[in-house]
Design a protein around this motif. Structure first.
Motif, PDB file in Angstrom:
ATOM      1  N   GLU A   1       0.833  -1.211   0.000  1.00 55.73           N
ATOM      2  CA  GLU A   1       0.000   0.000   0.000  1.00 55.73           C
ATOM      3  C   GLU A   1       0.866   1.258   0.000  1.00 55.73           C
ATOM      4  O   GLU A   1       0.596   2.226  -0.715  1.00 55.73           O
ATOM      5  CB  GLU A   1      -0.938  -0.010   1.212  1.00 55.73           C
ATOM      6  CG  GLU A   1      -1.946  -1.155   1.227  1.00 55.73           C
ATOM      7  CD  GLU A   1      -2.798  -1.205  -0.032  1.00 55.73           C
ATOM      8  OE1 GLU A   1      -3.455  -0.188  -0.344  1.00 55.73           O
ATOM      9  OE2 GLU A   1      -2.797  -2.244  -0.702  1.00 55.73           O
ATOM     10  N   ALA A   2       1.920   1.248   0.826  1.00 53.91           N
ATOM     11  CA  ALA A   2       2.807   2.406   0.907  1.00 53.91           C
ATOM     12  C   ALA A   2       3.531   2.642  -0.412  1.00 53.91           C
ATOM     13  O   ALA A   2       3.719   3.792  -0.841  1.00 53.91           O
ATOM     14  CB  ALA A   2       3.815   2.214   2.036  1.00 53.91           C
ATOM     15  N   CYS A   3       3.920   1.550  -1.071  1.00 57.09           N
ATOM     16  CA  CYS A   3       4.619   1.660  -2.341  1.00 57.09           C
ATOM     17  C   CYS A   3       3.722   2.260  -3.421  1.00 57.09           C
ATOM     18  O   CYS A   3       4.126   3.181  -4.148  1.00 57.09           O
ATOM     19  CB  CYS A   3       5.108   0.280  -2.771  1.00 57.09           C
ATOM     20  SG  CYS A   3       5.834   0.212  -4.414  1.00 57.09           S
ATOM     21  N   VAL A   4       2.514   1.748  -3.535  1.00 53.42           N
ATOM     22  CA  VAL A   4       1.581   2.252  -4.553  1.00 53.42           C
ATOM     23  C   VAL A   4       1.320   3.744  -4.350  1.00 53.42           C
ATOM     24  O   VAL A   4       1.331   4.530  -5.311  1.00 53.42           O
ATOM     25  CB  VAL A   4       0.262   1.447  -4.517  1.00 53.42           C
ATOM     26  CG1 VAL A   4      -0.809   2.132  -5.359  1.00 53.42           C
ATOM     27  CG2 VAL A   4       0.484   0.026  -5.029  1.00 53.42           C
ATOM     28  N   LYS A   5       1.129   4.137  -3.112  1.00 56.44           N
ATOM     29  CA  LYS A   5       0.868   5.559  -2.829  1.00 56.44           C
ATOM     30  C   LYS A   5       2.089   6.414  -3.111  1.00 56.44           C
ATOM     31  O   LYS A   5       1.983   7.530  -3.637  1.00 56.44           O
ATOM     32  CB  LYS A   5       0.409   5.726  -1.376  1.00 56.44           C
ATOM     33  CG  LYS A   5      -0.998   5.188  -1.135  1.00 56.44           C
ATOM     34  CD  LYS A   5      -1.441   5.330   0.305  1.00 56.44           C
ATOM     35  CE  LYS A   5      -1.734   6.763   0.689  1.00 56.44           C
ATOM     36  NZ  LYS A   5      -2.351   6.859   2.039  1.00 56.44           N
ATOM     37  N   ALA A   6       3.273   5.927  -2.761  1.00 52.40           N
ATOM     38  CA  ALA A   6       4.502   6.691  -2.993  1.00 52.40           C
ATOM     39  C   ALA A   6       4.746   6.880  -4.489  1.00 52.40           C
ATOM     40  O   ALA A   6       5.104   7.973  -4.941  1.00 52.40           O
ATOM     41  CB  ALA A   6       5.691   5.986  -2.349  1.00 52.40           C
ATOM     42  N   VAL A   7       4.556   5.814  -5.264  1.00 49.08           N
ATOM     43  CA  VAL A   7       4.756   5.898  -6.710  1.00 49.08           C
ATOM     44  C   VAL A   7       3.740   6.846  -7.338  1.00 49.08           C
ATOM     45  O   VAL A   7       4.087   7.701  -8.160  1.00 49.08           O
ATOM     46  CB  VAL A   7       4.667   4.496  -7.356  1.00 49.08           C
ATOM     47  CG1 VAL A   7       4.560   4.594  -8.874  1.00 49.08           C
ATOM     48  CG2 VAL A   7       5.871   3.655  -6.963  1.00 49.08           C
ATOM     49  N   ASP A   8       2.486   6.724  -6.935  1.00 49.38           N
ATOM     50  CA  ASP A   8       1.439   7.591  -7.468  1.00 49.38           C
ATOM     51  C   ASP A   8       1.743   9.055  -7.174  1.00 49.38           C
ATOM     52  O   ASP A   8       1.630   9.919  -8.054  1.00 49.38           O
ATOM     53  CB  ASP A   8       0.085   7.199  -6.868  1.00 49.38           C
ATOM     54  CG  ASP A   8      -1.051   8.030  -7.429  1.00 49.38           C
ATOM     55  OD1 ASP A   8      -1.419   7.814  -8.596  1.00 49.38           O
ATOM     56  OD2 ASP A   8      -1.569   8.906  -6.700  1.00 49.38           O
ATOM     57  N   GLN A   9       2.160   9.337  -5.937  1.00 49.95           N
ATOM     58  CA  GLN A   9       2.451  10.718  -5.556  1.00 49.95           C
ATOM     59  C   GLN A   9       3.698  11.231  -6.262  1.00 49.95           C
ATOM     60  O   GLN A   9       3.783  12.416  -6.599  1.00 49.95           O
ATOM     61  CB  GLN A   9       2.611  10.839  -4.036  1.00 49.95           C
ATOM     62  CG  GLN A   9       2.547  12.273  -3.524  1.00 49.95           C
ATOM     63  CD  GLN A   9       1.242  12.968  -3.909  1.00 49.95           C
ATOM     64  OE1 GLN A   9       0.157  12.405  -3.788  1.00 49.95           O
ATOM     65  NE2 GLN A   9       1.353  14.201  -4.394  1.00 49.95           N
ATOM     66  N   ALA A  10       4.661  10.344  -6.493  1.00 52.71           N
ATOM     67  CA  ALA A  10       5.879  10.756  -7.189  1.00 52.71           C
ATOM     68  C   ALA A  10       5.562  11.175  -8.622  1.00 52.71           C
ATOM     69  O   ALA A  10       6.014  12.226  -9.093  1.00 52.71           O
ATOM     70  CB  ALA A  10       6.895   9.614  -7.184  1.00 52.71           C
ATOM     71  N   VAL A  11       4.787  10.352  -9.310  1.00 51.56           N
ATOM     72  CA  VAL A  11       4.409  10.683 -10.693  1.00 51.56           C
ATOM     73  C   VAL A  11       3.621  11.993 -10.717  1.00 51.56           C
ATOM     74  O   VAL A  11       3.859  12.865 -11.556  1.00 51.56           O
ATOM     75  CB  VAL A  11       3.580   9.529 -11.310  1.00 51.56           C
ATOM     76  CG1 VAL A  11       3.007   9.942 -12.670  1.00 51.56           C
ATOM     77  CG2 VAL A  11       4.440   8.277 -11.453  1.00 51.56           C
ATOM     78  N   HIS A  12       2.716  12.144  -9.758  1.00 56.84           N
ATOM     79  CA  HIS A  12       1.894  13.358  -9.703  1.00 56.84           C
ATOM     80  C   HIS A  12       2.754  14.590  -9.414  1.00 56.84           C
ATOM     81  O   HIS A  12       2.495  15.671  -9.955  1.00 56.84           O
ATOM     82  CB  HIS A  12       0.826  13.190  -8.625  1.00 56.84           C
ATOM     83  CG  HIS A  12      -0.317  14.147  -8.769  1.00 56.84           C
ATOM     84  ND1 HIS A  12      -1.173  14.137  -9.835  1.00 56.84           N
ATOM     85  CD2 HIS A  12      -0.733  15.167  -7.963  1.00 56.84           C
ATOM     86  CE1 HIS A  12      -2.075  15.101  -9.698  1.00 56.84           C
ATOM     87  NE2 HIS A  12      -1.825  15.738  -8.573  1.00 56.84           N
ATOM     88  N   THR A  13       3.756  14.438  -8.578  1.00 56.46           N
ATOM     89  CA  THR A  13       4.636  15.567  -8.237  1.00 56.46           C
ATOM     90  C   THR A  13       5.374  16.075  -9.467  1.00 56.46           C
ATOM     91  O   THR A  13       5.563  17.280  -9.648  1.00 56.46           O
ATOM     92  CB  THR A  13       5.658  15.137  -7.165  1.00 56.46           C
ATOM     93  OG1 THR A  13       4.955  14.713  -5.989  1.00 56.46           O
ATOM     94  CG2 THR A  13       6.598  16.275  -6.801  1.00 56.46           C
ATOM     95  N   LEU A  14       5.763  15.141 -10.333  1.00 55.09           N
ATOM     96  CA  LEU A  14       6.495  15.541 -11.538  1.00 55.09           C
ATOM     97  C   LEU A  14       5.579  16.030 -12.653  1.00 55.09           C
ATOM     98  O   LEU A  14       6.061  16.561 -13.670  1.00 55.09           O
ATOM     99  CB  LEU A  14       7.343  14.370 -12.056  1.00 55.09           C
ATOM    100  CG  LEU A  14       8.763  14.282 -11.499  1.00 55.09           C
ATOM    101  CD1 LEU A  14       8.778  13.973 -10.011  1.00 55.09           C
ATOM    102  CD2 LEU A  14       9.580  13.251 -12.262  1.00 55.09           C
TER     103      LEU A  14
END
Length: 387
Positions: A328-341
């Motif tokens: 769960e933490a990984c999916v959220k981190a990846v999603d937020q990373a893509v969104h940040t960029l």
């Protein structure tokens, strides 16, 4: 990142593996995938440095450590952008099962090679019609003189093309009905009747996925792991708990990598006067992702310690929770990373959009989050089973 819960040796291992990972990194792994190759160079160097077999017994060339150490290796390689998925399968599942339950001959034949990376093993448990219900496994072993004949199908088996053998989970003929009576067989890659076909995956990874057909694969008596054909659930779960711990490490590494790229971008990217990371709408979700990754690591460390101390039941609960939390933490981190960029998060140049697909793996495999919730609801909370 806090490592206060780790010994000095574990902290030194973490730093050393991080340095190795940094020398390879995401660009290396991307080029391997693009070329349809395997990360042989990284695998060989990690093996030479003793990282691949850090969990295996010293008498067979391993490091004499446990899942605590092996999970550190995979997490740090992943955090550098170059995870080795086969670490979950070869040293963690297969190496553990053979080290704990194999005959002396099996240990001597396989463990030194698994420890130094010269031998690789795949692991086949999932079947097309069984999925999460391992009690429906139909791959069957029957006696033929002193030999075994193994028949069945497996699906989503990683790395069979590069594995010297596959550890296949089947059941003996007298257990085709009723409760699962598992038996684990070491099946050489070139065994007659052992066929593989690659599954066409959207997932971009160097490790390929295969469907297997076993058509009366003849195996000698000593292909059965352990003594006698009474091998039970203990053997199977001896491999599944490390699998969950290592999947958590895989997810944590990926999440940390994506978060690191996003933080670096947020520190330097300016749209107005200040870097975008100064805005709470950007900063807070990244902080939350970091917190959730750290919390998941704590549960992974707990699971690894319980397992290494021999508490299989306690480790089972913690390993499932760790795998759930890390995914769960990984999916959220990846999603937020893509969104940040923003738009850059979808470009090949920045290389994190492909992690959107990869991050889903930890939610699905080796067991779905729903099955983990089933496990926790009836094992931890004592609620009645729904199936």
């Amino acid at each position: 990142m806090s490592t206060a819960l780790e010994t000095e040796e574990q902290q030194a291992l973490r730093a050393a593996v991080a340095a190795l990972g940094k020398r390879y990194g995401r660009d290396y792994m991307t080029s391997v995938v693009r070329d349809g190759a395997h990360p042989r160079e990284l695998w060989a160097e990690a093996a030479k440095l003793g990282y691949l077999g850090v969990n295996l017994p010293e008498e067979y060339g391993g490091g004499g450590g446990g899942m605590a150490e092996l999970s550190i290796v995979l997490e740090e390689l992943g955090a550098a952008g170059s995870p080795l998925l086969m670490m979950i399968v070869s040293p963690a599942i297969c190496g553990t099962v053979i080290a704990r339950f194999g005959t002396d001959t099996q240990k001597q034949q396989w463990l030194p090679g698994l420890a130094d990376g010269t031998l690789t093993m795949a692991f086949g448990i999932t079947e097309p019609d069984a999925g999460s219900n391992s009690h429906r496994i139909t791959t069957t072993a029957r006696r033929d003189g002193d030999d075994w004949l193994l028949t069945g199908r497996k699906v989503f088996v990683s790395g069979v093309d590069i594995a010297d053998a596959t550890l296949i989970v089947g059941r003996t003929e007298d257990a085709r009905t009723g409760r699962l009576k598992p038996c684990l067989f070491i099946v050489p890659r070139d065994a007659p009747g052992f066929q593989r076909s690659q599954i066409d995956m959207e997932l971009q990874a160097p490790e390929k996925q295969f469907e297997l057909v076993l058509d009366d694969v003849r195996l000698p008596a000593d292909a059965l792991v352990g003594e006698g054909d009474d091998a039970g659930l203990l053997q199977l779960f001896a491999g599944l708990n490390p699998e969950r711990i290592m999947t958590a490490a895989f997810a944590l590494g990926m999440g940390r990598y994506a978060l690191g790229r996003a933080v670096e971008y947020a520190r330097t990217r300016q749209v107005w006067k200040e870097p975008i990371g100064s805005h709470q709408a950007i900063a807070h979700p990244l902080a939350q992702a970091h917190i959730e990754l750290e919390l998941a690591r704590l549960m992974m460390q707990k699971a690894a310690r319980l397992y290494d101390e021999g508490d299989d039941i306690g480790a089972g609960e913690a390993a499932n929770m760790a795998k759930y939390a890390a995914a769960e933490a990984c999916v959220k981190a990846v999603d937020q990373a893509v969104h940040t960029l923003g738009g850059n998060g979808l470009t090949r140049e920045y290389g994190i959009a492909s992690l959107i697909t990869a991050a889903r793996v930890a939610r699905i495999a080796p067991v779905s989050r729903e099955m983990i919730l089933n496990y926790v609801s009836h094992q931890s909370l004592g609620l009645p089973k729904s199936y």
